[in-house]
Motif scaffolding. Structure first.
Motif, PDB file in Angstrom:
ATOM      1  N   HIS A  40      27.195   4.682 -47.367  1.00 47.60           N
ATOM      2  CA  HIS A  40      27.395   4.483 -45.925  1.00 47.60           C
ATOM      3  C   HIS A  40      27.877   3.067 -45.653  1.00 47.60           C
ATOM      4  O   HIS A  40      27.618   2.139 -46.428  1.00 47.60           O
ATOM      5  N   ALA A  56      18.481  10.770 -45.459  1.00 48.64           N
ATOM      6  CA  ALA A  56      19.750  10.539 -46.142  1.00 48.64           C
ATOM      7  C   ALA A  56      19.623   9.385 -47.137  1.00 48.64           C
ATOM      8  O   ALA A  56      18.814   8.469 -46.964  1.00 48.64           O
ATOM      9  N   GLU A 109      26.475   2.131 -39.650  1.00 46.83           N
ATOM     10  CA  GLU A 109      26.666   3.573 -39.514  1.00 46.83           C
ATOM     11  C   GLU A 109      25.324   4.258 -39.253  1.00 46.83           C
ATOM     12  O   GLU A 109      24.297   3.905 -39.837  1.00 46.83           O
ATOM     13  N   LEU A 110      25.317   5.250 -38.370  1.00 42.16           N
ATOM     14  CA  LEU A 110      24.113   6.005 -38.057  1.00 42.16           C
ATOM     15  C   LEU A 110      23.936   7.100 -39.099  1.00 42.16           C
ATOM     16  O   LEU A 110      24.837   7.910 -39.319  1.00 42.16           O
ATOM     17  N   VAL A 111      22.763   7.113 -39.744  1.00 49.10           N
ATOM     18  CA  VAL A 111      22.490   8.095 -40.791  1.00 49.10           C
ATOM     19  C   VAL A 111      21.344   8.998 -40.345  1.00 49.10           C
ATOM     20  O   VAL A 111      20.503   8.610 -39.533  1.00 49.10           O
ATOM     21  N   SER A 112      21.331  10.191 -40.882  1.00 46.29           N
ATOM     22  CA  SER A 112      20.293  11.149 -40.536  1.00 46.29           C
ATOM     23  C   SER A 112      19.032  10.879 -41.346  1.00 46.29           C
ATOM     24  O   SER A 112      19.092  10.266 -42.424  1.00 46.29           O
ATOM     25  N   PRO A 113      17.856  11.307 -40.861  1.00 41.92           N
ATOM     26  CA  PRO A 113      16.610  11.111 -41.617  1.00 41.92           C
ATOM     27  C   PRO A 113      16.674  11.766 -42.993  1.00 41.92           C
ATOM     28  O   PRO A 113      17.181  12.873 -43.141  1.00 41.92           O
TER      29      PRO A 113
END
Length: 205
Positions: A95, A105, A99-103
């Protein structure tokens, strides 16, 4: 008493004595006034001490509250940081920064090269000669003149590359067992995926 004395006592002596008495009376009055003023100063000082003590206690309470706020802020900052459980080298960063990442990840993939693992396979006929804890020597193709000390960590309990039906001696010889060897990677020379040759015990490869 001077007035009761005979008339031959000079009048000047009586006047002097009366003046001295008046002076002593004034001194006594002044001393009493000074004592009262000193007592008032003492009481004021006691009040000031109590006030200063209260101010000091209030300052200590404020300091403790500030320390608690700092500790809470430190905990909040720590909850926003992701730390690796140990030192390692960064292998991949999937990433970008911000950047916005999902739980759940993967944020970064780390590789710890302080101790690496080499896996090799022993045929069915030789698996009994190797046990966990046995000493091993590892030589990497990239460093043919160097020897790395290792220790057998595990010997698999199940065979791999097993034929569908084992019927002949040739089929049994095709059975192999994975063996893992941990190697002390001095200077971090050994890398993931690097081909090596493992020697177990007295020249058994």
């Amino acid at each position: 008493r001077l007035e009761a004395l005979p008339q031959d006592v000079p009048a000047s002596s009586i006047d002097q004595t009366q003046a001295s008495a008046a002076g002593l009376e004034h001194q006594t009055t002044a001393a009493k006034a000074q004592a009262i003023a000193s007592a008032a100063q003492v009481r004021a000082a006691e009040v000031g001490i109590r006030s200063a003590s209260a101010q000091a206690e209030a300052a200590v309470a404020q300091m403790r509250a500030a320390e608690a706020s700092v500790e809470r802020a430190r905990l909040l900052v720590g909850e926003c940081e992701v730390r690796a459980p140990r030192d390692a080298e960064v292998a991949t960063l999937p990433h970008e920064a911000g950047e916005l990442v999902s739980p759940g990840a993967t944020l970064v993939r780390l590789v710890d090269l302080t101790e690496v693992k080499a896996t090799f396979y022993l045929p069915n006929a030789e698996v009994g000669a190797v046990k966990p804890g046995a000493k091993a020597t590892v030589v990497a193709d990239a460093f043919p003149d160097e020897r790395f000390e290792g220790t057998v960590r595990t010997v698999a309990l199940e065979a791999e590359f097993t034929p569908r039906n084992i019927q002949t001696r040739t089929d049994r010889d095709r059975l192999v067992y994975p063996v893992e060897v941990t190697v002390k990677n001095r200077d971090g020379k050994l890398r993931a995926g690097m081909p090596v040759q493992v020697t177990i015990g007295e020249g058994r490869r």
